[in-house]
Write an enzyme that holds these catalytic residues in place. Structure first.
Site, PDB file in Angstrom:
ATOM      1  N   LYS A  76       0.827  -1.277   0.047  1.00 25.49           N
ATOM      2  CA  LYS A  76      -0.071   0.339  -0.101  1.00 25.49           C
ATOM      3  C   LYS A  76       0.925   1.354  -0.464  1.00 25.49           C
ATOM      4  O   LYS A  76       1.791   1.442   0.725  1.00 25.49           O
ATOM      5  CB  LYS A  76      -0.934   0.169   0.909  1.00 25.49           C
ATOM      6  CG  LYS A  76      -1.801   0.650   1.730  1.00 25.49           C
ATOM      7  CD  LYS A  76      -2.814   1.009   2.259  1.00 25.49           C
ATOM      8  CE  LYS A  76      -4.051   1.590   2.662  1.00 25.49           C
ATOM      9  NZ  LYS A  76      -4.726   2.144   3.717  1.00 25.49           N
ATOM     10  N   SER A 151      -9.949   2.093   2.911  1.00 29.60           N
ATOM     11  CA  SER A 151      -8.530   2.705   2.049  1.00 29.60           C
ATOM     12  C   SER A 151      -7.649   1.944   1.616  1.00 29.60           C
ATOM     13  O   SER A 151      -6.973   2.383   0.368  1.00 29.60           O
ATOM     14  CB  SER A 151      -7.871   4.393   2.974  1.00 29.60           C
ATOM     15  OG  SER A 151      -7.341   3.245   3.962  1.00 29.60           O
ATOM     16  N   SER A 175     -10.379  -0.257   6.894  1.00 30.52           N
ATOM     17  CA  SER A 175      -8.939   0.358   5.795  1.00 30.52           C
ATOM     18  C   SER A 175      -8.820  -1.099   5.117  1.00 30.52           C
ATOM     19  O   SER A 175      -8.275  -1.480   4.562  1.00 30.52           O
ATOM     20  CB  SER A 175      -8.917   1.182   5.111  1.00 30.52           C
ATOM     21  OG  SER A 175      -9.208   2.520   5.459  1.00 30.52           O
TER      22      SER A 175
HETATM   23  N1  GLN Z   1     -13.299   4.669   6.091  1.00 31.88           N
HETATM   24  C1  GLN Z   1     -12.352   4.616   7.314  1.00 31.88           C
HETATM   25  C2  GLN Z   1     -12.113   6.652   7.274  1.00 31.88           C
HETATM   26  O1  GLN Z   1     -12.031   7.672   6.406  1.00 31.88           O
HETATM   27  C3  GLN Z   1     -11.255   4.002   7.676  1.00 31.88           C
HETATM   28  C4  GLN Z   1     -10.184   4.376   7.316  1.00 31.88           C
HETATM   29  C5  GLN Z   1      -9.282   3.390   7.648  1.00 31.88           C
HETATM   30  O2  GLN Z   1      -8.746   2.583   7.577  1.00 31.88           O
HETATM   31  N2  GLN Z   1      -8.162   4.104   6.867  1.00 31.88           N
HETATM   32  O3  GLN Z   1     -11.611   7.390   7.761  1.00 31.88           O
END
Ligand code: GLN
Length: 484
Positions: A76, A151, A175
């Site tokens: 990532k 994400s 995410s």
């Molecule tokens: N979707 C969540 C956010 O927007 C979690 C994102 C994540 O786990 N990095 O914060």
């Protein structure tokens, strides 16, 4: 070849039935062919990968090499990689080249994994659909009109389309699990502190945790074993031995006590998705586990608590991008203030700005007690709910998300609807617990995910349950038609 799991590929490599160079070439070709549709990668490191693969083949030929020697892999794009740019999905870091490797990256390198590139993601890991990336959205391999989740959408899409056998990912509020569910792959977010955050670009430091997405639970166990462990360079990394996650995979589930999270079935859960999850629970019963309902009354407070804590921490973490030391710098600044203002306005996208502003607000004098402190108290209540539940059951299960993948653009205009996508995943981050998502069927033709949550440091138990389930089912081996 690409249809094989990481576990099978590692064995083939070791037996010299395939070379790392052959594998890397084959996966690079798949990456290239899919990039215009899926956009799963921000950077592809073909040359470097081939050189590394040659070295891996030499090591394997000499009977040496690590447990992942020669296995194609992806990171990532928030794990720092020396010499290869790390963008975090942001214009702010579009040209950032880290002088060092993240601990996760160096550990996987030492285990022999060959990096093919850096995977697309929501900007600074803020998002649930991969639409906030400066490098454009990632698309879902099951249907390119749909989001892959976020994400870690690049990681999940790449594994689902078999562009890579496995990839790193991170989970601050879901995410790893949410994109894994949307793309029909397996993902594990370990206990907070289990995997080093050194060189993993920070979003919300008390919630961020690195993990892995792969096709099977066995594959994730194999990778996690190499990634996990104490790191003196991360003060929140836990100094406790890492069990051999592969050793207990086959253990019987007879007598395992499973709690089904009542609150996860209450509102907004898609009926076809629910059927998949219920059928998965029935499989566990057949395997000898007992299943009963458990209520965690404070769970509905997870989303509001998270959307105070995460922005607060991000506003502090992202203060470092000031146009001075690294990252985007605006042209011809008039003075220091102009430099800060324009560099940050130009470098960050809308969602990141929204979070920074929310975070700055909840931390400001006069509001700190009302918002930040209150949210931390709610967090404690949620943690206590889990502790109580784990006094009675060994694992908790439920859906990973309320619905399968949605259409691109469907939720971008309404941040609250977008945030509600994480309603089932956020609580595990607030409590620091390990959690997985495992493919458990198809709701209206789209992958559904079973979420498994365990007590702190119970990764081996989660992996054991997920693996035994995957021996009974083949959802995790399904590949989207366009990539089969
Ligand atoms: N979707 C969540 C956010 O927007 C979690 C994102 C994540 O786990 N990095 O914060």
């Amino acid at each position: 070849m690409y249809r094989q799991t990481l576990t099978q590929l590692a064995a083939e490599l070791r037996a010299r039935r395939v070379s790392s160079v052959e594998l890397v070439r084959a996966f690079l070709a798949r990456i290239e062919a899919s990039q215009s549709t899926l956009n799963a990668f921000v950077t592809v490191t073909a040359e470097q990968a081939l050189a590394q693969a040659e070295a891996a083949d030499r090591a394997l030929g000499a009977g040496r090499g690590g447990p992942l020697e020669g296995v194609p892999f992806g990171h990532k794009d928030l794990f720092c990689t020396a010499g290869v740019r790390t963008t975090c999905g942001s214009r702010m870091l579009e040209n950032f080249i880290s002088p060092y490797d993240a601990t996760v990256v160096s550990r996987l390198k030492a285990a022999g994994a060959v990096m093919l590139g850096k995977l697309n993601m929501d900007e600074f890991a803020m998002g649930s659909s991969n639409e906030t990336s400066y490098f454009g959205p990632v698309r879902n391999p099951w249907n390119p009109a749909l989001v892959p989740g976020g994400s870690s959408g690049g990681s999940a899409a790449a594994v689902a389309a078999r562009l890579l056998p496995a990839a790193t990912a991170t989970d601050t509020g879901g995410s790893i699990r949410q994109p894994a569910a949307f793309c029909g792959v397996t993902g594990i977010k370990p206990t907070y502190g289990r995997v080093s955050r050194y060189g993993m670009i920070a979003f919300a430091s008390s919630l961020d945790q690195g993990g892995v997405i792969a096709a099977s639970a066995e594959d994730t166990a194999r990778v996690l074993r190499e990634m996990a462990g104490f790191d003196p360079r991360d003060s929140t990394s836990v100094d406790a031995p890492v069990p051999d996650y592969l050793a207990g995979l086959e253990q019987s589930l007879s007598g395992l006590k499973i709690g089904v999270l009542k609150e996860f079935f209450d509102t907004g859960l898609d009926p076809a998705y629910e059927r998949c999850v219920r059928e998965a629970l029935a499989v566990f019963e057949r395997l000898g586990a007992s299943v009963r309902e458990v209520s965690l009354p404070n769970i509905p407070l997870s989303v509001p608590a998270y959307y105070v804590v995460a922005p607060a921490e991000c506003s502090s973490n992202l203060a470092r991008y000031d146009g001075v030391r690294f990252g985007h710098r605006c042209a011809e600044a008039r003075d220091l203030e102009d430099l800060y203002k324009r560099s940050r306005s130009e470098g960050f996208g809308a969602e990141v700005k929204r979070r920074i502003m929310t975070g700055t607000y909840v931390l400001s004098a006069g509001y700190y007690d009302a918002y930040y402190l209150k949210a931390q108290r709610v967090r404690r209540l949620i943690t206590s709910d889990f502790a109580r539940a784990f006094g009675e059951v060994d694992l908790l299960m439920g859906p990973t998300t309320p619905t399968p993948a949605f259409e691109l653009g469907a939720k971008v205009a309404d941040p609250i609807t977008m945030y509600l996508n994480d309603i089932y995943t956020i609580s595990a981050n607030l409590a620091g617990l390990p959690a997985m998502s495992v493919p458990c069927g198809f709701a209206a033709g789209l992958p559904a995910g079973l979420q498994i949550i365990g007590p702190h440091f119970a990764e081996a138990r989660l992996l054991n349950a997920a693996h035994r389930y995957q021996r009974e089912t083949d959802w995790h081996l399904r590949i989207p038609e366009a990539y089969a």
